[in-house]
Design a protein around this motif. Structure first.
Motif, PDB file in Angstrom:
ATOM      1  N   ILE A 122       0.773  -1.192  -0.063  1.00  0.00           N
ATOM      2  CA  ILE A 122      -0.050   0.060   0.203  1.00  0.00           C
ATOM      3  C   ILE A 122       0.833   1.357  -0.065  1.00  0.00           C
ATOM      4  CG2 ILE A 122      -1.801   1.151   1.244  1.00  0.00           C
ATOM      5  CD1 ILE A 122      -2.760  -1.429   2.624  1.00  0.00           C
ATOM      6  N   HIS A 123       1.656   1.378   0.882  1.00  0.00           N
ATOM      7  CA  HIS A 123       2.542   2.395   1.016  1.00  0.00           C
ATOM      8  C   HIS A 123       3.626   1.881   1.981  1.00  0.00           C
ATOM      9  CE1 HIS A 123       4.265   6.544   1.616  1.00  0.00           C
ATOM     10  NE2 HIS A 123       3.714   6.891   0.448  1.00  0.00           N
ATOM     11  N   PRO A 124       5.193   2.144   1.354  1.00  0.00           N
ATOM     12  CA  PRO A 124       6.444   1.722   2.196  1.00  0.00           C
ATOM     13  C   PRO A 124       6.296   2.369   3.788  1.00  0.00           C
ATOM     14  CG  PRO A 124       7.019   2.465   0.092  1.00  0.00           C
ATOM     15  CD  PRO A 124       5.554   3.000   0.112  1.00  0.00           C
ATOM     16  N   SER A 125       5.991   3.639   3.799  1.00  0.00           N
ATOM     17  CA  SER A 125       5.938   4.031   5.179  1.00  0.00           C
ATOM     18  C   SER A 125       4.839   4.045   6.012  1.00  0.00           C
ATOM     19  CB  SER A 125       6.363   5.679   5.017  1.00  0.00           C
ATOM     20  OG  SER A 125       5.378   6.344   4.288  1.00  0.00           O
ATOM     21  N   LEU A 126       3.608   3.288   5.536  1.00  0.00           N
ATOM     22  CA  LEU A 126       2.470   3.207   6.117  1.00  0.00           C
ATOM     23  C   LEU A 126       2.492   2.364   7.468  1.00  0.00           C
ATOM     24  CD1 LEU A 126      -0.549   4.309   6.468  1.00  0.00           C
ATOM     25  CD2 LEU A 126      -1.185   2.325   4.572  1.00  0.00           C
ATOM     26  N   GLU A 127       2.039   2.652   8.433  1.00  0.00           N
ATOM     27  CA  GLU A 127       1.739   1.661   9.571  1.00  0.00           C
ATOM     28  C   GLU A 127       0.416   1.675  10.123  1.00  0.00           C
ATOM     29  OE1 GLU A 127       4.574   2.408  12.655  1.00  0.00           O
ATOM     30  OE2 GLU A 127       6.265   2.455  11.696  1.00  0.00           O
ATOM     31  N   ILE A 128      -0.150   0.378  10.001  1.00  0.00           N
ATOM     32  CA  ILE A 128      -1.554   0.230  10.457  1.00  0.00           C
ATOM     33  C   ILE A 128      -1.456  -0.448  11.767  1.00  0.00           C
ATOM     34  CG2 ILE A 128      -3.817  -1.054   9.904  1.00  0.00           C
ATOM     35  CD1 ILE A 128      -2.993  -0.611   7.043  1.00  0.00           C
ATOM     36  N   PRO A 129      -2.239   0.269  12.674  1.00  0.00           N
ATOM     37  CA  PRO A 129      -2.222  -0.377  13.853  1.00  0.00           C
ATOM     38  C   PRO A 129      -2.826  -1.938  14.046  1.00  0.00           C
ATOM     39  CG  PRO A 129      -3.819   1.289  13.818  1.00  0.00           C
ATOM     40  CD  PRO A 129      -3.201   1.297  12.631  1.00  0.00           C
ATOM     41  N   MET A 130      -2.544  -2.606  14.929  1.00  0.00           N
ATOM     42  CA  MET A 130      -3.183  -3.937  14.835  1.00  0.00           C
ATOM     43  C   MET A 130      -4.435  -3.664  15.490  1.00  0.00           C
ATOM     44  SD  MET A 130      -0.972  -6.259  13.773  1.00  0.00           S
ATOM     45  CE  MET A 130      -1.862  -7.773  14.496  1.00  0.00           C
ATOM     46  N   LEU A 131      -5.412  -4.618  14.982  1.00  0.00           N
ATOM     47  CA  LEU A 131      -7.117  -4.739  15.381  1.00  0.00           C
ATOM     48  C   LEU A 131      -6.946  -5.741  16.778  1.00  0.00           C
ATOM     49  CD1 LEU A 131      -9.745  -3.352  14.486  1.00  0.00           C
ATOM     50  CD2 LEU A 131     -10.071  -5.360  13.329  1.00  0.00           C
ATOM     51  N   ILE A 132      -7.389  -5.053  17.558  1.00  0.00           N
ATOM     52  CA  ILE A 132      -7.734  -5.903  18.944  1.00  0.00           C
ATOM     53  C   ILE A 132      -9.119  -6.393  18.688  1.00  0.00           C
ATOM     54  CG2 ILE A 132      -7.698  -5.891  21.445  1.00  0.00           C
ATOM     55  CD1 ILE A 132      -6.091  -3.319  21.271  1.00  0.00           C
ATOM     56  N   PRO A 133      -9.134  -7.740  18.949  1.00  0.00           N
ATOM     57  CA  PRO A 133     -10.495  -8.454  18.763  1.00  0.00           C
ATOM     58  C   PRO A 133     -11.520  -8.098  19.999  1.00  0.00           C
ATOM     59  CG  PRO A 133      -8.929  -9.956  19.442  1.00  0.00           C
ATOM     60  CD  PRO A 133      -7.950  -8.837  19.059  1.00  0.00           C
TER      61      PRO A 133
END
Length: 318
Positions: free
Chosen positions: A237-248
């Motif tokens: 998607i983007h080299p510098s993009l960080e997506i937080p982990m989704l907590i169940p």
């Protein structure tokens, strides 16, 4: 306010009776009893109709009197065989439409599939489908009672009267529950809190909410539409993009918000069907010190072995 002379009232009633036909959409005992009581109050005869099942389980409807140019009221209560009930109603509505009825008003105290009024994962909003089917069949007006969600009215393109049972339930509390002033109105889940608050305000009683029980245990992790891309796809998607982990999602510990110790607990809701959540709520209230537990609801579906489970539970009265 204005007054109408008695002679004019009589004339109006005669005109109404002349152009009104009342049908019972099926022959089960509850529907026939309700239809007969309404007919007696209106002072009219029940309309002649045959509704029956063919040997191949197809529903057949035969209207046995003229409805041309008349206002037709079709009363339908929902039996255990919900889908047959729906087809009876749709076919009768369509039969009246093709027989040139002036208007066709459906009187359906419990609107079937009303609990399926929100999108669940990749499911469907069945209430919307049912509303479309009724309108397409020819219904011009719907009278129902205590819809599971008021927003269901928006699924119809015809007028909907959503009547309320709360005045009768409030009267019952005041007249039939001794020492009701020592009661607290209970919502068995946060979703029921608005209804409980309405009862509590009109009775001038306290309110309690059970949190952590009867929650929808839906995990967004199992539904791809709401889940973020996996870590290996993030760089694409983007080299510098960080997506937080989704907590169940997890159910929180059971808590009762509000004091029920030494009080009468009155659980209010619109439907009693699967009673597991009511039984769990009653047990929780007993543990918190409530000495008597009532459950009040408009629609007592009581599926499967619900009556036996209630008899064996901590609930004193439904």
């Amino acid at each position: 306010m204005f007054c109408v002379p008695s002679t004019e009232i009589g004339a109006i009633m005669n005109i109404t009776k002349g152009g009104l036909v009342l049908f019972s959409a099926n022959s089960n005992s509850s529907c026939m009893e309700l239809s007969k009581r309404i007919a007696e109050r209106l002072g009219v005869e029940m309309g002649k109709v045959q509704v029956y099942q063919e040997p191949n389980r197809e529903t057949r409807v035969q209207i046995q009197e003229s409805v041309r140019g008349k206002d037709v009221f079709i009363i339908q209560t929902v039996s255990k065989d919900v889908n047959t009930t729906i087809m009876e109603l749709l076919i009768m509505v369509y039969a009246c439409k093709t027989s040139c009825a002036k208007s066709i008003i459906g009187v359906i105290p419990y609107f079937p599939y009303s609990k399926q009024c929100k999108m669940r994962k990749r499911g469907s909003i069945v209430s919307k489908l049912l509303a479309s089917m009724m309108c397409k069949a020819g219904l011009t007006h719907l009278i129902t009672m205590d819809l599971h969600q008021k927003e269901i009215q928006g699924f119809f393109n015809i007028p909907v009267d959503n009547l309320r049972a709360s005045p009768f339930l409030l009267q019952y509390i005041q007249e039939e529950i001794p020492d009701y002033r020592n009661a607290v109105i209970v919502a068995k889940s946060p979703a029921s809190a608005k209804r409980a608050q309405s009862f509590a305000e009109r009775l001038r009683l306290g309110i309690a909410v059970i949190h952590g029980e009867a929650q929808d245990a839906e995990s967004d992790m199992v539904d791809g539409r709401h889940s973020p891309p996996t870590a290996k796809n993030v760089a694409a998607i983007h080299p510098s993009l960080e997506i937080p982990m989704l907590i169940p999602k997890e159910k929180p510990p059971i808590t009762v918000v509000g004091d029920v110790g030494g009080r009468i607990a009155i659980i209010v809701d619109d439907i009693i069907d699967d009673v597991d959540s009511f039984l769990a709520a009653a047990e929780t209230l007993k543990e918190r010190g409530a000495y008597k537990i009532f459950v009040m609801a408009t629609h007592g579906l009581l599926s499967s072995d619900a009556p036996r489970l209630i008899e064996e539970s901590a609930i004193d009265e439904v």
